[in-house]
Design an enzyme around this catalytic site. Sequence first.
Site, PDB file in Angstrom:
ATOM      1  N   LYS A  26       1.024  -0.801   0.401  1.00 53.84           N
ATOM      2  CA  LYS A  26      -0.330  -0.382  -0.128  1.00 53.84           C
ATOM      3  C   LYS A  26       0.546   1.149   0.036  1.00 53.84           C
ATOM      4  O   LYS A  26       0.710   2.171  -0.553  1.00 53.84           O
ATOM      5  CB  LYS A  26      -1.190   0.137   1.706  1.00 53.84           C
ATOM      6  CG  LYS A  26      -2.564  -1.207   1.366  1.00 53.84           C
ATOM      7  CD  LYS A  26      -2.485  -0.745   2.136  1.00 53.84           C
ATOM      8  CE  LYS A  26      -3.839  -2.040   2.314  1.00 53.84           C
ATOM      9  NZ  LYS A  26      -4.256  -2.120   3.535  1.00 53.84           N
ATOM     10  N   ALA A  28      -0.951   1.345   5.892  1.00 47.85           N
ATOM     11  CA  ALA A  28      -1.180   0.844   7.579  1.00 47.85           C
ATOM     12  C   ALA A  28      -1.929  -0.687   6.777  1.00 47.85           C
ATOM     13  O   ALA A  28      -3.049  -0.087   5.646  1.00 47.85           O
ATOM     14  CB  ALA A  28      -1.743   0.749   8.754  1.00 47.85           C
ATOM     15  N   ASP A  29      -2.051  -1.427   7.635  1.00 48.67           N
ATOM     16  CA  ASP A  29      -2.817  -3.428   7.067  1.00 48.67           C
ATOM     17  C   ASP A  29      -3.217  -3.597   8.608  1.00 48.67           C
ATOM     18  O   ASP A  29      -1.991  -3.563   9.032  1.00 48.67           O
ATOM     19  CB  ASP A  29      -2.225  -3.624   5.908  1.00 48.67           C
ATOM     20  CG  ASP A  29      -3.220  -4.880   5.598  1.00 48.67           C
ATOM     21  OD1 ASP A  29      -4.596  -4.399   5.183  1.00 48.67           O
ATOM     22  OD2 ASP A  29      -4.244  -5.948   6.189  1.00 48.67           O
ATOM     23  N   THR A  30      -4.442  -3.822   8.613  1.00 41.89           N
ATOM     24  CA  THR A  30      -4.792  -4.683  10.187  1.00 41.89           C
ATOM     25  C   THR A  30      -5.430  -6.233  10.208  1.00 41.89           C
ATOM     26  O   THR A  30      -6.634  -5.595   8.657  1.00 41.89           O
ATOM     27  CB  THR A  30      -6.288  -3.833  10.888  1.00 41.89           C
ATOM     28  OG1 THR A  30      -5.175  -2.308  11.086  1.00 41.89           O
ATOM     29  CG2 THR A  30      -6.483  -4.482  11.635  1.00 41.89           C
TER      30      THR A  30
END
Length: 194
Positions: A51, A72-74
């Site tokens: 990203k 960010a990635d969650t």
Amino acid sequence: MDLYLASASPRRRELLAQIGVAFERIAAPVDETPLLNEDPHGYVLRLARAKAQAGWLALQSQGLPPHPVLAADTTVVLDGELLGKPDDANHASQMLRRLSGGTHLVLTALAVTEQDKVETVLSESRVTFMPLSDAQIAAYVASGEPMDKAGAYGIQGRAGLFVAHLEGSFTGVVGLPLHETAQLLARWGLGALA
């Protein structure tokens, strides 16, 4: 402006603004399909990097001023399985039934990139849900809140009532761990800790 945020999440925008970072949002869609046999930690780190890099390419292609890109990635992990965003209400209900009365992991990876330089950091939290009744699950799903969230819940919303115990970062579970974000940005000379 200090940096670009490669995220469509209103929650991430609010959290980043909360710590006084001046930013602009940039679109950076990526394919979030897990790779075959990819472990959860590797998955969120890969997506955060992808990203950020997509955001960097987007700002270059649009002729925007070059500033670092934060992404960010969650994801929610239960018994080693990734629980992403639900496909529909039925899928959300199934996820919540699985999370009911147990403990799961929430991983949020951050990445900052500028040109060829990329740095990442990972936040890991353990969340324990109280046992949920079918009526509680149905009411929560009917609210629409779980539909765009990993694991089919938002800890900052109504599902905060379901959390019996949290070990780790509340803001990491929301989607942008503020402590780790501030430390990462400080290494780039940005933010309140720089």
